[in-house]
Design a protein around this motif. Structure first.
Motif, PDB file in Angstrom:
ATOM      1  N   LEU A 113       0.829  -1.203   0.000  1.00 37.65           N
ATOM      2  CA  LEU A 113       0.000   0.000   0.000  1.00 37.65           C
ATOM      3  C   LEU A 113       0.865   1.256   0.000  1.00 37.65           C
ATOM      4  CD1 LEU A 113      -2.956  -0.290   2.514  1.00 37.65           C
ATOM      5  CD2 LEU A 113      -3.019   0.625   0.200  1.00 37.65           C
ATOM      6  N   ALA A 114       1.926   1.235   0.796  1.00 33.51           N
ATOM      7  CA  ALA A 114       2.776   2.425   0.918  1.00 33.51           C
ATOM      8  C   ALA A 114       3.482   2.718  -0.395  1.00 33.51           C
ATOM      9  CB  ALA A 114       3.786   2.232   2.037  1.00 33.51           C
ATOM     10  N   GLY A 115       3.750   1.674  -1.196  1.00 31.94           N
ATOM     11  CA  GLY A 115       4.441   1.887  -2.453  1.00 31.94           C
ATOM     12  C   GLY A 115       3.514   2.260  -3.593  1.00 31.94           C
ATOM     13  N   LEU A 116       2.236   2.439  -3.283  1.00 35.21           N
ATOM     14  CA  LEU A 116       1.238   2.680  -4.326  1.00 35.21           C
ATOM     15  C   LEU A 116       1.278   4.131  -4.793  1.00 35.21           C
ATOM     16  CD1 LEU A 116      -0.684   0.454  -5.168  1.00 35.21           C
ATOM     17  CD2 LEU A 116      -2.470   1.592  -3.891  1.00 35.21           C
ATOM     18  N   ASP A 117       1.135   4.318  -6.105  1.00 35.98           N
ATOM     19  CA  ASP A 117       1.126   5.659  -6.677  1.00 35.98           C
ATOM     20  C   ASP A 117      -0.282   6.238  -6.553  1.00 35.98           C
ATOM     21  OD1 ASP A 117       1.339   7.887  -8.161  1.00 35.98           O
ATOM     22  OD2 ASP A 117       1.929   6.899 -10.025  1.00 35.98           O
ATOM     23  N   ASP A 118      -0.461   7.272  -5.720  1.00 35.25           N
ATOM     24  CA  ASP A 118      -1.854   7.710  -5.531  1.00 35.25           C
ATOM     25  C   ASP A 118      -2.349   8.633  -6.644  1.00 35.25           C
ATOM     26  OD1 ASP A 118      -0.342   9.759  -4.606  1.00 35.25           O
ATOM     27  OD2 ASP A 118      -1.584  10.205  -2.853  1.00 35.25           O
ATOM     28  N   ASN A 119      -1.472   8.897  -7.644  1.00 35.55           N
ATOM     29  CA  ASN A 119      -1.952   9.628  -8.820  1.00 35.55           C
ATOM     30  C   ASN A 119      -3.045   8.856  -9.549  1.00 35.55           C
ATOM     31  OD1 ASN A 119      -0.345  11.863  -8.587  1.00 35.55           O
ATOM     32  ND2 ASN A 119       1.387  10.867  -9.608  1.00 35.55           N
ATOM     33  N   LEU A 120      -2.911   7.507  -9.526  1.00 32.66           N
ATOM     34  CA  LEU A 120      -3.900   6.696 -10.232  1.00 32.66           C
ATOM     35  C   LEU A 120      -5.281   6.902  -9.632  1.00 32.66           C
ATOM     36  CD1 LEU A 120      -1.780   3.468 -10.558  1.00 32.66           C
ATOM     37  CD2 LEU A 120      -2.549   4.935 -12.428  1.00 32.66           C
ATOM     38  N   GLU A 121      -5.329   6.953  -8.293  1.00 35.16           N
ATOM     39  CA  GLU A 121      -6.619   7.157  -7.639  1.00 35.16           C
ATOM     40  C   GLU A 121      -7.143   8.552  -7.912  1.00 35.16           C
ATOM     41  OE1 GLU A 121      -4.806   5.799  -3.951  1.00 35.16           O
ATOM     42  OE2 GLU A 121      -6.556   4.533  -3.690  1.00 35.16           O
TER      43      GLU A 121
END
Lengths: 274, 285
Positions: free
Chosen positions: A165-173
């Motif tokens: 989760l921490a490595g997730l790119d939140d731009n996608l969301e």
């Protein structure tokens, strides 16, 4: 350059890799022995620590030793149940910890780290101490093993899912939201699929921890016998060769699952690239 | 990316099941263990136990079992050191020398550990057994005497621990080695550092977080382990885990077992604190 110097250079360039591969070979030696012994026919001899002659009997007749397949079944059942429960509540906790800022977050992180840092014998014996003092409510057996397994799998699940989760790119969301997806749609169509590999990895880890656990289980099992407990008990008298069949099968299944996942990733990457 | 969700309590709802489980079955049991360590040692399973704040349990446990305690720390420390050396070589080879085989090699590191822990240990028992290939060879080249053996020695126990906990060392080491920018090592070379100097001035310090995590993850389970001592060692190799296990299951002396568990935990926590402070990586946890 003289051939001698060239050889010397080659050796210098590859010595670390060679040593590393040697360590890897060392890690596989006992596995090779397990596979080999699964084809051993000990005959009448009591010495189960020597290869006598080749047979397929152990493979065609894996349930021959009394109680072994029952123990394998129990381990599988507890493993699956504990994995499902630990994965669900662990994933929820990971989301809570990564996605929300709240009072007591660092305390929660510490409590989650502690089970991974405690020796198993201490965790197992303290659970036993609890179950003994609560012996009017719960008796040692299937459910106490289940409770213990969920407990020690939880931290590993939380840490694994958190890392993903921490490595997730939140731009996608952000992009999904910009395209008018509501929170629920964004979660199920973007966030969840992206975190899923982490969740599956955590589940695999939880299952292997549960299936393999001996120290905590042995203290809290009461009259039940899991597969590791069966092996331990048998080791005092001389192990039936069929336990090696189970060991080999587990190894093969794990290899297939892990390599399958890796292959799947490569195919996906290739499909995306073309 | 922590953020204040729309519901202020969402985080608590998400955490609740896990928190309750860990609270009920990890935190509270630890309290029962500590209280068990203060039981009146004269109680029994039949008559029940009273918490009489019998602190003498601790003194007695140390007095009776200090050889096992010290042996556990010594075996676990030695095994951790050996794991560090051979684990570092393997992790380094995978991180810097394996090229596109990296992922495959990582899978291979974990793969052996899907075969049961006990089966692997029994496998070592077979490999090291008397009249086995290893012992025979060592006897032929006179490293072992003609009646020398490996089973039931400290060597077998430490070797078993090294083997069983090696992946706990390799994986964190790999994780921190993999992050190192190869150009830094090249730069050291350009600045006339020989490979050894480059390693000790650049690679090693940058890999320290992995070293600390790996040594802790190896040392802690190793210090509490009793399977290796049970299957590969003899009566002279009993570790504190063996003692706790038998106090709980066969002797059913819960007071002594509880006290010994608390002492083991305290020793480990103490050593870990000192170690983390020395290594200067307090942000690890």
């Amino acid at each position: 350059m003289s051939p001698l110097a060239r050889t010397w250079r080659w050796i210098k360039a590859h010595v670390v890799l060679g040593l590393g591969l040697l360590v890897l070979v060392y890690m596989f030696v006992p596995i090779a022995v397990v596979v080999l012994m699964s084809f051993n026919d000990p005959g009448k001899s009591k010495n189960v620590y020597k290869f006598r002659s080749f047979t397929l009997d152990n493979w065609t007749n894996p349930c021959h030793p009394a109680g072994m397949c029952h123990a394998v079944g129990l381990s599988l059942g507890i493993g699956l149940l504990a994995t499902v429960v630990a994965t669900i509540i662990g994933t929820m906790a990971a989301f809570g910890l990564v996605r929300h800022d709240f009072k007591g977050r660092s305390f929660a992180n510490t409590v989650i780290f502690l089970p991974m840092a405690s020796p198993e014998i201490v965790m197992g014996s303290s659970l036993l101490a609890l179950f003994i003092s609560g012996s009017k409510i719960i008796t040692l057996g299937f459910w106490t093993i289940f409770i213990a397994h969920v407990m020690f799998c939880l931290s590993f699940v939380i840490v694994t899912v958190k890392a993903r989760l921490a490595g997730l790119d939140d731009n996608l969301e952000q992009a999904a939201m910009d395209l008018y997806a509501n929170e629920r749609e964004t979660f199920w169509r973007i966030t969840f699929p992206l975190v899923l590999p982490g969740i599956l990895g955590a589940a695999l880890l939880a299952f292997s921890l549960s299936f393999d656990d001996f120290i905590i289980t042995n203290l809290n099992a009461g009259q039940e016998t899991t597969f590791p407990m069966f092996v331990y008990g048998a080791a005092q008298r001389g192990v039936p060769m069929q336990v090696n069949v189970i060991g080999t099968l587990m190894f093969l299944i794990a290899i297939v699952i892990v390599l399958g996942g890796e292959l799947n990733n490569r195919l996906k990457a290739r499909a995306l690239a073309s | 990316m922590p953020r204040q969700g729309k519901g202020r309590y969402t985080a608590y709802w998400l955490l609740a099941p896990g928190a309750i489980w860990l609270g009920l079955f990890f935190v509270i049991p630890f309290y029962s263990l500590v209280s068990a360590s203060l039981f009146d040692p004269n109680g029994s399973v039949l008559t029940g136990y009273d918490v009489t704040y019998h602190f003498a349990n601790f003194g007695n446990a140390i007095k009776n079992y200090y050889p096992e305690l010290l042996r556990s720390l010594w075996y676990a420390g030695l095994a951790t050191l050996v794991c560090l050396v051979i684990g570092y070589v393997l992790a380094y080879a995978i991180a810097f020398k394996a090229g596109r085989w990296r992922n495959l090699l990582l899978v291979l590191v974990i793969a052996p550990f899907f075969t049961s822990f006990l089966l692997r240990t029994l496998s070592w028992k077979l490999i090291l057994s008397d009249h086995g290939f290893v012992v025979d060879t060592l006897q032929k080249v006179h490293i072992l005497g003609s009646d020398g053996r490996l089973l039931n020695t400290w060597f077998a126990v430490v070797a078993g621990i090294v083997y069983n906990f090696l992946p706990f060392m390799v994986l964190p080491l790999y994780a921190s080695l993999e992050k190192i920018d190869g150009r830094l090592i090249e730069a050291a070379g350009d600045l006339y550092a020989n490979p050894f100097k480059a390693f000790f001035k650049v690679t090693w310090p940058l890999s320290l977080p992995g070293v600390v995590a790996g040594t802790l993850l190896t040392f802690i389970p190793a210090a509490g382990d009793f399977i290796n001592a049970q299957l590969l060692g003899g009566p002279g190799q009993r570790m504190v885990g063996n003692t706790i296990q038998s106090l709980f299951t066969s002797t059913q002396d819960y007071a002594a077992a509880g006290a010994l568990s608390v002492i083991l935990m305290a020793l480990i926590v103490g050593l870990v604190m000192v170690y983390i402070r020395r290594a200067g990586t307090e942000e690890l946890v």
